[in-house]
Design an enzyme around this catalytic site. Structure first.
Site, PDB file in Angstrom:
ATOM      1  N   MET A  10     -51.758 -13.990 -81.658  1.00 40.81           N
ATOM      2  CA  MET A  10     -52.617 -12.822 -81.380  1.00 40.81           C
ATOM      3  C   MET A  10     -52.858 -11.992 -82.637  1.00 40.81           C
ATOM      4  O   MET A  10     -52.415 -10.851 -82.731  1.00 40.81           O
ATOM      5  CB  MET A  10     -51.964 -11.965 -80.292  1.00 40.81           C
ATOM      6  CG  MET A  10     -51.800 -12.702 -78.973  1.00 40.81           C
ATOM      7  SD  MET A  10     -50.664 -11.892 -77.838  1.00 40.81           S
ATOM      8  CE  MET A  10     -49.070 -12.391 -78.531  1.00 40.81           C
ATOM      9  N   THR A  14     -50.730  -4.333 -80.592  1.00 38.89           N
ATOM     10  CA  THR A  14     -51.426  -3.908 -79.375  1.00 38.89           C
ATOM     11  C   THR A  14     -50.689  -4.314 -78.106  1.00 38.89           C
ATOM     12  O   THR A  14     -50.557  -3.526 -77.170  1.00 38.89           O
ATOM     13  CB  THR A  14     -52.850  -4.481 -79.351  1.00 38.89           C
ATOM     14  OG1 THR A  14     -53.575  -3.961 -80.470  1.00 38.89           O
ATOM     15  CG2 THR A  14     -53.568  -4.129 -78.069  1.00 38.89           C
ATOM     16  N   GLN A  46     -57.569  -7.685 -72.381  1.00 33.80           N
ATOM     17  CA  GLN A  46     -57.476  -6.378 -73.038  1.00 33.80           C
ATOM     18  C   GLN A  46     -58.732  -5.550 -72.771  1.00 33.80           C
ATOM     19  O   GLN A  46     -58.656  -4.398 -72.317  1.00 33.80           O
ATOM     20  CB  GLN A  46     -57.320  -6.558 -74.554  1.00 33.80           C
ATOM     21  CG  GLN A  46     -55.991  -7.092 -75.027  1.00 33.80           C
ATOM     22  CD  GLN A  46     -56.014  -7.339 -76.530  1.00 33.80           C
ATOM     23  OE1 GLN A  46     -57.058  -7.442 -77.166  1.00 33.80           O
ATOM     24  NE2 GLN A  46     -54.825  -7.437 -77.119  1.00 33.80           N
ATOM     25  N   CYS A  88     -51.620  -2.825 -87.095  1.00 32.95           N
ATOM     26  CA  CYS A  88     -52.155  -4.055 -86.527  1.00 32.95           C
ATOM     27  C   CYS A  88     -51.707  -5.161 -87.459  1.00 32.95           C
ATOM     28  O   CYS A  88     -51.821  -5.024 -88.689  1.00 32.95           O
ATOM     29  CB  CYS A  88     -53.674  -4.007 -86.430  1.00 32.95           C
ATOM     30  SG  CYS A  88     -54.395  -5.584 -85.952  1.00 32.95           S
ATOM     31  N   THR A  89     -51.193  -6.237 -86.912  1.00 38.10           N
ATOM     32  CA  THR A  89     -50.579  -7.253 -87.764  1.00 38.10           C
ATOM     33  C   THR A  89     -51.586  -8.002 -88.617  1.00 38.10           C
ATOM     34  O   THR A  89     -51.197  -8.726 -89.532  1.00 38.10           O
ATOM     35  CB  THR A  89     -49.749  -8.239 -86.915  1.00 38.10           C
ATOM     36  OG1 THR A  89     -50.558  -8.764 -85.847  1.00 38.10           O
ATOM     37  CG2 THR A  89     -48.532  -7.541 -86.326  1.00 38.10           C
ATOM     38  N   THR A  97     -47.521  -8.862 -82.573  1.00 42.64           N
ATOM     39  CA  THR A  97     -48.748  -8.079 -82.413  1.00 42.64           C
ATOM     40  C   THR A  97     -48.363  -6.656 -82.058  1.00 42.64           C
ATOM     41  O   THR A  97     -47.385  -6.443 -81.341  1.00 42.64           O
ATOM     42  CB  THR A  97     -49.644  -8.664 -81.305  1.00 42.64           C
ATOM     43  OG1 THR A  97     -50.635  -7.703 -80.928  1.00 42.64           O
ATOM     44  CG2 THR A  97     -48.852  -9.037 -80.077  1.00 42.64           C
TER      45      THR A  97
END
Length: 241
Positions: free
Chosen positions: A10, A85, A52, A197-198, A83
């Site tokens: 993700m 989120t 999402q 955010c990654t 991730t």
């Protein structure tokens, strides 16, 4: 050495960064031929991304909880969700397993506390910037004041993540846009910028910001390494000749 369980995919670009950082850290700690014991359950991001944006968070949580159970069944001794989120669903995932769940906000908060930082600017998806699952943990557990970009800048940050970074596209114009947004956060009093955010670490680095960067990907991956090597009797080894 304990086995690290990774829920990835993700996107897979940032999950690959986790794998690289974890193994480089273990190699640095234990010797040139050493590597981490890991398991990765990499999901198909497409259905999760749709969930999402359609607000079907519980459905996504069911998928990730199942991934966590698979990792534990395979021998993972912790779970790392690659991730930011989807940490909105941390409680749902953590409840699915009995091994520790290493939350991505905690190493960020610990790094800020160690640097005596009190106010941070947070970049991430719109979900991370606008909802409270990340901000509240940083505020309540670590006493941090968390600020985010103004609405139009949040839209830019979010769009670049999904339309470009998640599909491996790196554009200089997007890097410049992030630089300007980070500068605005500095003007608003932020003492550091959290790359929440990654994928953002694929676009910007310390040279792009006047403020220190707290990269969630690196900090989270290194926290997993600390867990894996905690109380370990592994010692550095020399190459076999």
């Amino acid at each position: 050495m304990r086995t690290i369980g990774l829920i990835g995919g993700m996107s897979w670009q940032s999950s690959a960064e986790y794998y690289r950082i974890i193994n480089q850290a273990v190699q640095s700690r234990l010797g040139p031929l050493r590597s981490a014991q890991t398991l990765m359950h990499s999901v198909d991001f497409g259905p999760i991304e749709r969930a999402q944006h359609e607000g079907r968070w519980h459905d996504a949580g069911v998928l990730l909880a199942e991934a966590a159970r698979h990792l534990q069944a395979g021998g993972a001794q912790c779970v790392v969700l690659c991730t930011n989120t989807m940490h909105k669903l941390a409680a749902q995932i953590e409840a699915a397993v009995t091994v520790p769940f290493i939350h991505i906000a905690d190493p960020v908060g610990e790094a800020a506390r160690a640097a005596r930082i009190e106010r941070i600017g947070l970049l991430g998806t719109a979900f991370t910037m606008e909802q409270d699952f990340m901000k509240a943990r940083l505020r309540q557990t670590f006493g941090l004041d968390v600020i985010v970009p103004e609405p139009q800048d949040r839209e830019i940050v979010h769009r670049i993540i999904y339309d470009e970074l998640c599909v491996g596209v790196i554009r200089e114009a997007s890097r410049d846009a992030y630089r300007k947004i980070m500068a605005k956060l500095a003007s608003a009093g932020a003492q550091a910028i959290v790359l929440g955010c990654t994928e953002i670490t694929l676009l910007v680095n310390a040279g792009d910001s006047a403020l220190p960067l707290l990269d969630t990907t690196t900090l989270h991956a290194l926290a997993a390494v600390e867990f894996a090597l905690q109380d370990s009797d592994d010692a550095p080894t020399e190459p076999v000749r």
